[in-house]
Design an enzyme around this catalytic site. Structure first.
Site, PDB file in Angstrom:
ATOM      1  N   LYS A 181      91.793  25.921  94.964  1.00  0.00           N
ATOM      2  CA  LYS A 181      90.454  26.463  95.141  1.00  0.00           C
ATOM      3  C   LYS A 181      89.589  25.321  95.654  1.00  0.00           C
ATOM      4  O   LYS A 181      89.217  24.423  94.914  1.00  0.00           O
ATOM      5  CB  LYS A 181      89.918  26.992  93.805  1.00  0.00           C
ATOM      6  CG  LYS A 181      88.883  28.131  93.937  1.00  0.00           C
ATOM      7  CD  LYS A 181      87.573  27.724  94.587  1.00  0.00           C
ATOM      8  CE  LYS A 181      86.712  26.908  93.646  1.00  0.00           C
ATOM      9  NZ  LYS A 181      85.392  26.564  94.285  1.00  0.00           N
ATOM     10  N   GLU A 256      90.196  14.355  86.645  1.00  0.00           N
ATOM     11  CA  GLU A 256      89.605  13.127  87.180  1.00  0.00           C
ATOM     12  C   GLU A 256      88.129  13.435  87.351  1.00  0.00           C
ATOM     13  O   GLU A 256      87.731  14.217  88.211  1.00  0.00           O
ATOM     14  CB  GLU A 256      90.284  12.744  88.499  1.00  0.00           C
ATOM     15  CG  GLU A 256      90.011  11.308  88.924  1.00  0.00           C
ATOM     16  CD  GLU A 256      88.718  11.171  89.688  1.00  0.00           C
ATOM     17  OE1 GLU A 256      87.722  10.690  89.076  1.00  0.00           O
ATOM     18  OE2 GLU A 256      88.683  11.533  90.861  1.00  0.00           O
ATOM     19  N   CYS A 292      82.830   9.332  92.446  1.00  0.00           N
ATOM     20  CA  CYS A 292      82.955   9.172  90.999  1.00  0.00           C
ATOM     21  C   CYS A 292      83.037   7.706  90.615  1.00  0.00           C
ATOM     22  O   CYS A 292      82.648   7.324  89.513  1.00  0.00           O
ATOM     23  CB  CYS A 292      84.189   9.924  90.501  1.00  0.00           C
ATOM     24  SG  CYS A 292      85.717   9.463  91.342  1.00  0.00           S
ATOM     25  N   GLU A 398      75.223  10.089  85.247  1.00  0.00           N
ATOM     26  CA  GLU A 398      75.750  10.014  86.606  1.00  0.00           C
ATOM     27  C   GLU A 398      74.800  10.734  87.556  1.00  0.00           C
ATOM     28  O   GLU A 398      74.550  11.932  87.420  1.00  0.00           O
ATOM     29  CB  GLU A 398      77.141  10.643  86.682  1.00  0.00           C
ATOM     30  CG  GLU A 398      77.774  10.502  88.050  1.00  0.00           C
ATOM     31  CD  GLU A 398      79.165  11.088  88.134  1.00  0.00           C
ATOM     32  OE1 GLU A 398      80.025  10.485  88.796  1.00  0.00           O
ATOM     33  OE2 GLU A 398      79.396  12.159  87.531  1.00  0.00           O
TER      34      GLU A 398
END
Length: 495
Positions: A181, A256, A292, A398
């Site tokens: 996806k 992750e 990330c 973040e």
């Protein structure tokens, strides 16, 4: 969701059981060029029916694919690598148009890496060995590794093609089939690449791609009873939702996730090298901080703290923002409107919390000449905050954009403590000319990757992943291959 547009600029299709097709609903999702804010393409708004079809196709294909000789799987992966090499320029341009990742990075970094990843996994496919265990003269025991089955993959929008191939190469080499996806806001490069699997000779159903909203197609994939594992790269919040969705199914997961990585500069470091490392490689250029592993917390030893602020300011001022399709551009836009709004909100949050914005802060139309097509793009200027406390949101959360905090420290012990003072544990940069210090600090930080006198170095042969809220499991390297396998113990009685 864009509905049915009569004259869409370009429409990409799902791949299910070897057939390119729209969503069963006939609905489409607009894909926005983040450099202009305008629709440039559409992708299918896939739903549960499409996921059901894709999983069924993958399950059928698994019956034969798992028994396909390893050397044949390897040959197909090499053929796929050749197909990616042939179409690399076109794929790079599609990805840049779709998510704003600058063309120099997609052409010189991502696509060459994709080709090499596939060659690596081709080399690994026929090296999956079991072992025998000595348990005494009355029995023989052997351990073998087997594929899991249908792997559901959900990938993010910042580097979708490279992340997809890193996961898919390992899963296919191990004998699994796949339903992926892609990100709803940046699906086009993966949908385009899906046709290369047929070109390379993969049997229908081994690879399936269903675009759609995460809350619809992603949810259906995560909760599907015939999916043997979910491999996800994205936000920690979404990982929590996937965990809840799959809890009753008891299936393996690999995540992750996000990061708030520290980039530690000691006073003895080569400051020219460190300046490039904490700006160009870590946070500002290329992906505009949308990584990330972005080194968004710059920790600097106090004797060189003020000098590093000046150095970073000069380096950031020289970064050229612009059209990501222009090879002269060094930093492109934020990939999507919602993320653009989030990044801009953190500029206000930082000021409200009492931090000092020592550079940057500009965004959108104010960065370009009046009338420029880029005026409607999702651009944010490289931004640096000083005067930051550890309890501030801009220090702890973040942001996923070109926004960094710079904070002084006094000694090695304090630097390690500051680096570990985070719910995340993905990566850390370290700049020093003292060899013993480098190894001490690398051992002391609670992260999955450490770079010494460099930053953001990733290789397909090396495991990549994090600790704490940065996830578990690994992409790349042989450890990733083992994550797509079951281990079976077989006993033989000799008496």
């Amino acid at each position: 969701m864009g509905g049915r547009l009569v004259n869409a600029p370009r429409q990409f299709l799902n791949l299910i059981d070897g057939q390119a097709r729209p969503a069963a609903s006939g609905e489409w999702i607009d894909s926005i060029d983040p450099a202009t804010g305008q629709v440039w393409a559409q992708v299918p708004a896939g739903g549960a029916a499409d996921i059901d079809d894709a999983v069924a196709a993958a399950r059928r294909a698994f019956r034969t694919w798992r028994r396909t000789p390893a050397m044949q799987r390897a040959a197909l992966l090499r053929a796929l690598a050749a197909a990616f090499a042939e179409w690399s320029q076109s794929l790079a341009e599609i990805e840049t148009r779709d998510n704003g990742r600058i063309l120099t990075e997609t052409t010189a970094g991502d696509l060459p890496a994709v080709v090499q990843m596939l060659h690596y996994w081709a080399g690994a496919a026929d090296k999956i060995h079991g072992e025998t265990v000595d348990i005494g003269p009355a029995s023989i025991n052997y351990v073998q590794r087997e594929p899991i089955g249908v792997i559901g993959m959900i990938v993010p929008w910042n580097a979708p093609l490279a992340i997809f191939v890193a996961k898919a190469g390992a899963a296919l080499a191990a004998g699994n089939t796949i339903v992926v996806k892609p990100p709803e806001s940046a699906s086009c490069s993966i949908l385009e690449a899906a046709a290369l699997f047929e070109k390379a000779g993969f049997p229908p159903g081994v690879m399936n791609v269903v675009a759609g909203l995460g809350s619809v197609a992603g949810d259906a994939l995560a909760g599907h009873p015939d999916v043997g594992k979910i491999a996800f790269t994205g936000s920690t919040a979404t990982a929590g939702a996937i965990t809840a969705r799959t809890a009753s199914a008891i299936k393996p997961l690999s995540f992750e996730l996000g990061g708030k990585s520290a980039n530690i500069v000691f006073a003895d470091a080569d400051l020219d090298l460190a300046t490039v490392g904490v700006t160009t490689a870590a946070i500002y250029t290329g992906g505009a901080g949308q990584a990330c592993i972005a080194g968004s917390r710059i920790l600097v030893q106090r004797p060189v703290y003020e000098e590093m602020i000046e150095r970073i300011g000069r380096a950031a001022a020289a970064i050229r923002l612009g059209d990501p399709m222009d090879r002269a551009t060094q930093m492109g836009p934020i990939a999507l409107e919602g993320q653009y709004g989030k990044v801009r909100s953190y500029l206000d949050i930082g000021l409200d919390e009492g931090a000092e914005m020592v550079l940057g802060g500009g965004s959108g139309a104010e960065l370009f000449e009046p009338g420029s097509a880029l005026g409607g793009g999702y651009f944010v200027q490289p931004t640096l905050f000083a005067g930051v406390r550890p309890d501030m949101r801009i220090y702890r959360e973040e942001i996923f954009g070109p926004v960094a905090c710079i904070v002084p420290f006094d000694d090695e012990e304090e630097a390690i403590g500051m680096a570990n003072d985070s719910p995340y544990g993905l990566a850390c940069g370290l700049w020093t000319n003292q060899l013993k210090r480098a190894h001490r600090v690398a051992a002391g930080v609670d992260v999955g990757a450490v770079w010494i006198n460099t930053y953001r170095r990733i290789h397909w042969a090396l495991p990549f992943g994090g600790m704490k809220q940065s996830g578990y499991g690994r992409d790349s390297g042989m450890e990733s291959l083992r994550g797509y396998q079951h281990t079976k113990s077989v006993w033989v009685d000799l008496t």
